[in-house]
Write a protein that holds these residues in place. Structure first.
Motif, PDB file in Angstrom:
ATOM      1  N   CYS A 140       0.539  -1.477   0.138  1.00  0.00           N
ATOM      2  CA  CYS A 140       0.153  -0.100   0.361  1.00  0.00           C
ATOM      3  C   CYS A 140       1.004   1.244  -0.003  1.00  0.00           C
ATOM      4  O   CYS A 140       1.725   1.576   0.807  1.00  0.00           O
ATOM      5  CB  CYS A 140      -0.943   0.003   1.382  1.00  0.00           C
ATOM      6  N   CYS A 180       0.073   3.019   3.386  1.00  0.00           N
ATOM      7  CA  CYS A 180       0.768   2.418   5.133  1.00  0.00           C
ATOM      8  C   CYS A 180       1.504   1.666   5.421  1.00  0.00           C
ATOM      9  O   CYS A 180       1.972   0.873   6.075  1.00  0.00           O
ATOM     10  CB  CYS A 180      -1.041   2.323   5.703  1.00  0.00           C
ATOM     11  N   HIS A 233       1.055  -1.413   3.421  1.00  0.00           N
ATOM     12  CA  HIS A 233       0.400  -2.755   4.531  1.00  0.00           C
ATOM     13  C   HIS A 233       0.548  -3.853   2.872  1.00  0.00           C
ATOM     14  O   HIS A 233       0.016  -3.500   1.567  1.00  0.00           O
ATOM     15  CB  HIS A 233      -1.312  -3.183   4.001  1.00  0.00           C
ATOM     16  N   THR A 244      -3.546   1.045  -2.760  1.00  0.00           N
ATOM     17  CA  THR A 244      -4.349   1.732  -1.651  1.00  0.00           C
ATOM     18  C   THR A 244      -4.817  -0.267  -1.536  1.00  0.00           C
ATOM     19  O   THR A 244      -5.741  -0.306  -1.750  1.00  0.00           O
ATOM     20  CB  THR A 244      -4.397   3.034  -1.294  1.00  0.00           C
ATOM     21  N   CYS A 245      -4.691   0.158   0.447  1.00  0.00           N
ATOM     22  CA  CYS A 245      -5.553  -1.426   0.233  1.00  0.00           C
ATOM     23  C   CYS A 245      -6.857  -1.020   1.018  1.00  0.00           C
ATOM     24  O   CYS A 245      -7.315   0.157   1.072  1.00  0.00           O
ATOM     25  CB  CYS A 245      -4.922  -1.612   1.819  1.00  0.00           C
ATOM     26  N   ARG A 246      -7.490  -2.053   1.570  1.00  0.00           N
ATOM     27  CA  ARG A 246      -9.130  -1.457   2.063  1.00  0.00           C
ATOM     28  C   ARG A 246      -9.252  -0.309   2.810  1.00  0.00           C
ATOM     29  O   ARG A 246     -10.281  -0.113   3.120  1.00  0.00           O
ATOM     30  CB  ARG A 246      -9.424  -3.268   2.070  1.00  0.00           C
ATOM     31  N   SER A 247      -8.296  -0.739   4.525  1.00  0.00           N
ATOM     32  CA  SER A 247      -8.304   0.552   5.200  1.00  0.00           C
ATOM     33  C   SER A 247      -7.830   1.983   4.259  1.00  0.00           C
ATOM     34  O   SER A 247      -8.967   2.477   5.064  1.00  0.00           O
ATOM     35  CB  SER A 247      -8.039  -0.251   6.278  1.00  0.00           C
ATOM     36  N   CYS A 248      -7.098   2.198   3.875  1.00  0.00           N
ATOM     37  CA  CYS A 248      -7.048   3.419   3.586  1.00  0.00           C
ATOM     38  C   CYS A 248      -8.221   3.832   2.391  1.00  0.00           C
ATOM     39  O   CYS A 248      -7.841   5.474   2.134  1.00  0.00           O
ATOM     40  CB  CYS A 248      -5.281   3.486   2.630  1.00  0.00           C
ATOM     41  N   GLY A 299     -11.016   3.018   2.241  1.00  0.00           N
ATOM     42  CA  GLY A 299     -12.258   2.783   2.765  1.00  0.00           C
ATOM     43  C   GLY A 299     -13.016   1.907   1.993  1.00  0.00           C
ATOM     44  O   GLY A 299     -14.782   2.148   2.181  1.00  0.00           O
ATOM     45  N   ARG A 330     -15.467  -1.610   1.073  1.00  0.00           N
ATOM     46  CA  ARG A 330     -15.545  -2.542   1.950  1.00  0.00           C
ATOM     47  C   ARG A 330     -15.192  -3.404   0.898  1.00  0.00           C
ATOM     48  O   ARG A 330     -16.468  -3.892   0.341  1.00  0.00           O
ATOM     49  CB  ARG A 330     -17.005  -2.763   2.214  1.00  0.00           C
ATOM     50  N   GLU A 342      -5.152 -13.012   3.474  1.00  0.00           N
ATOM     51  CA  GLU A 342      -6.264 -12.098   2.795  1.00  0.00           C
ATOM     52  C   GLU A 342      -5.896 -12.042   0.921  1.00  0.00           C
ATOM     53  O   GLU A 342      -4.962 -12.568   0.714  1.00  0.00           O
ATOM     54  CB  GLU A 342      -5.130 -10.566   2.567  1.00  0.00           C
TER      55      GLU A 342
END
Length: 486
Positions: free
Chosen positions: A50, A53, A55, A68-72, A74, A76, A87
Motif C-alpha cells: 500500500c 500505510c 500494508h 492502496t489497501c482496503r483500510s486506506c 475505505g 469494503r 487475505e
C-alpha cells in the motif's frame, strides 16, 4: 485465457467507469466513483504494498494513481478466507482459490484403498497446492481426463518411468511426468534420449522384411543410441537428425524389399536407382550406407553422393538493420522475444542454443548485463541490455507448478523444459526469419576479426566461421569485378 470484455453500451450504461472510463455494467460504487465489472475483478487481484500505510496484500483502492489497501481506500470487500485466514480473492463459500485447489488436489490424488495420498505423491500434491496462480491449477485439474489420469496414478502404487511409458501417449501423460520429475517424485532422465528410444521402438514396426528389421534395430542401437548415451544431454538437433536418418534408412530397406533385393545383395546400380528416382532427401540414406559398409553388411566399394541442403537464404544488411531496430528500439515484442531476437540478429546465435541458456549464463547487475554465449562473457551495452533486465525481473511461467527450481532463462510450458525452439521461430517470423537473419549476421561478423577469435566468442567452430568468411570474400570479389567491368 483472459475473459473477453463486454462491449461498451453508453445508452444502457451512461455513467463511465471511474477507472477505465468505459461504459459497461456497474459492479460497485466505491469512493472514487462507479466501478465496472472488469475493474472490479481487477481490483480483487491487485497485490503489492500500500502506498499510504505499507500494508502488503490486496490493494483494491486507488489514490492519486497509486494502489492502496482496503483500510486506506475505505473500500469494503470480503477478502479474508474463512479457512486459511489469508487475505486473498475468494472463490466460493468464503474460501480462496488456493484452499479450493488444495481440496481438489487431495481428492484427485487420494488412493481409494487407503483413503490417503500415497507418500510417493505427496511432493507432487504439495507442489500443485503451492501454485501462485491457483485459478490456473483449478482449470487444469478439473478436466475429466486429468482427474482420470491422476486417479490412476494414485491407485498405481509405486510410480515409475516404465509404468508411464506403458500408458497411451498423451499430452497429459507427458505433462504429469514432467511434474513428477520436477518435484523429485521420479528421477530426471534425458528427455530426447528417451523420446528417440520410444520412437525407434515404434518405427521398427514399419520395416517390412524381418531380416531388414533386425539390421535397423542394430543400426539404431549401435549408431544412434550409443552416441546419444555418450552425451551429457542429447540436444534437439541430434534427436531430429537421428530420427530423419532412421526414417530414410527404413524407407530405403523397404524399397529394396519391394524390388526383391536383400541388403547383402545390394549393388551400385541399386543405389543409383534409389537416388535417381526420388527426392534429394533419399541421399540421407548415405548415413546408413556408411554404417552398413563399416559393419560389413554390404560391399566396401559401394558409394552414394552426400546429401547437401539447399542454399539457405541470407537476410541482406538493410532488412537486418530494419529487423534489429524493431527488436531493440520498440516494444512490438515481449521482453523474452526481444532478448532472443538480439542474440540472433546481433550475435548470430541459433535459437536451439538460445533456449538452452540457464541463469548461470547470465549476470545482471546495476552497471552491466553480461551473457556467455560462447567461451567468453559478453557485456551487453544499452539498449541491448534492457529486455534482459526485464526478463531477470519477471522470467514468466513461474506461477504454476511446472518450474519449481528451473535453471532455464526461457521457461517453457512443459514442466522443467525450456521453450520449444520451433515455437519461438514461429513467434518471431512476422519480424524476421530466424535462419536467414542468423546467416546474415554471421556473414557480416566473419569480416570483423580473426576466425579463431570470432568462433570462440560466438560459440561456433572455426570451420563454420571460415566458411562464412570465404563466402563474404567471394561476394566482395564479385562486387569489385562488377565495378571494374562497369
Amino acid at each position: 485465457m483472459s475473459r473477453p470484455k463486454q462491449a461498451q453500451d453508453p445508452v444502457r450504461f451512461p455513467e463511465p467507469c471511474a477507472r477505465c472510463g468505459e461504459h459497461r455494467r456497474q459492479a460497485a460504487r466505491w469512493p472514487d466513483g462507479c466501478i465496472c465489472q472488469n475493474c472490479y475483478r481487477a481490483a480483487h487481484r491487485t497485490t503489492g504494498v500500500c502506498a499510504l500505510c505499507g500494508h502488503d496484500g490486496i490493494l483494491p483502492g486507488v489514490n492519486e494513481g497509486q494502489a492502496t489497501c482496503r483500510s486506506c481506500s475505505g473500500i469494503r470487500l470480503n477478502l479474508d478466507c474463512r479457512r486459511c485466514g489469508a487475505e486473498a480473492e475468494l472463490y466460493s463459500h468464503g474460501q480462496c482459490w488456493s484452499c479450493t485447489l488444495a481440496d481438489l488436489v487431495d481428492q484427485a490424488l487420494t488412493d481409494p484403498r487407503t483413503r490417503v495420498v500415497p507418500p510417493q505423491l505427496i511432493p507432487l500434491a504439495d507442489g500443485l497446492k503451492s501454485m501462485k496462480r491457483a485459478n490456473s491449477g483449478l482449470t487444469w485439474i478439473r478436466q475429466k481426463h486429468v482427474q482420470e489420469f491422476l486417479a490412476h496414478l494414485a491407485a498405481t502404487g509405486n510410480v515409475t518411468h516404465q509404468q508411464l511409458d506403458a500408458l497411451p501417449e498423451s499430452r497429459t501423460r507427458n505433462f504429469v511426468r514432467g511434474l513428477l520429475v520436477e518435484h523429485e517424485v521420479l528421477p530426471r532422465r534425458d528427455h530426447y534420449l528417451a523420446l528417440f528410444d520410444r520412437w525407434a521402438s515404434d518405427a521398427l514396426d514399419r520395416v517390412e522384411n524381418p531380416r531388414h528389421r533386425d539390421i535397423i534395430k542394430r543400426y539404431v542401437r549401435w549408431q544412434h543410441l550409443r552416441r546419444m548415451n555418450q552425451m551429457h544431454e542429447v540436444p534437439r538437433g541430434t534427436f531430429l537428425r537421428s530420427k530423419q536418418a532412421t526414417t530414410v534408412a527404413i524407407e530405403f530397406l523397404n524399397w529394396l524389399t519391394d524390388h526383391g533385393i536383400l541388403l547383402d545383395e545390394l549393388q551400385q546400380a541399386h543405389l543409383d536407382a534409389w537416388a535417381n528416382t526420388g527426392p534429394t532427401t533419399r541421399l540421407i540414406a548415405g548415413r546408413f550406407l556408411r554404417w552398413a559398409v563399416k559393419t560389413r553388411q554390404v560391399a566396401r566399394d559401394l558409394r552414394m553422393a552426400e546429401h547437401r541442403r539447399g542454399t539457405a537464404p541470407r537476410m541482406n544488411f538493410e532488412d537486418q538493420d530494419h529487423a534489429t531496430h524493431r527488436v531493440v528500439h520498440t516494444d512490438e515484442l515481449t521482453a523474452r522475444d526481444r532478448a532472443i531476437g538480439i542474440l540472433v540478429l546481433v550475435f548470430g546465435q541459433q535459437i536451439e542454443k538460445i533456449v538452452q541458456l540457464s541463469w548461470d549464463d547470465l549476470t545482471v547487475t546495476e552497471e552491466t548485463v553480461t551473457i556467455r554465449i560462447g567461451a567468453i562473457d559478453i557485456a551487453l551495452p544499452s539498449p541491448l541490455d534492457e529486455p534482459w533486465r526485464r526478463l531477470a525481473a519477471d522470467p514468466g511461467n513461474g506461477l504454476t507448478a511446472a518450474h519449481p527450481n528451473t535453471p532455464w532463462i526461457f521457461r517453457g510450458i512443459s514442466p522443467g523444459q525450456p521453450l520449444n525452439a520451433h515455437y519461438v521461430t514461429r513467434r518471431l517470423k512476422h519480424v524476421f526469419a530466424a535462419r536467414a537473419a542468423r546467416l546474415g549476421t554471421l556473414h557480416e561478423l566473419s569480416k570483423l576479426g580473426p576466425v579463431p577469435i570470432i568462433a570462440e566468442a560466438l560459440g561456433y567452430s572455426p570451420t563454420t566461421i571460415e566458411r562464412h568468411r570465404i563466402d563474404s570474400a567471394a561476394a566482395y570479389s564479385q562486387y569489385i569485378a562488377g565495378i571494374r567491368g562497369s
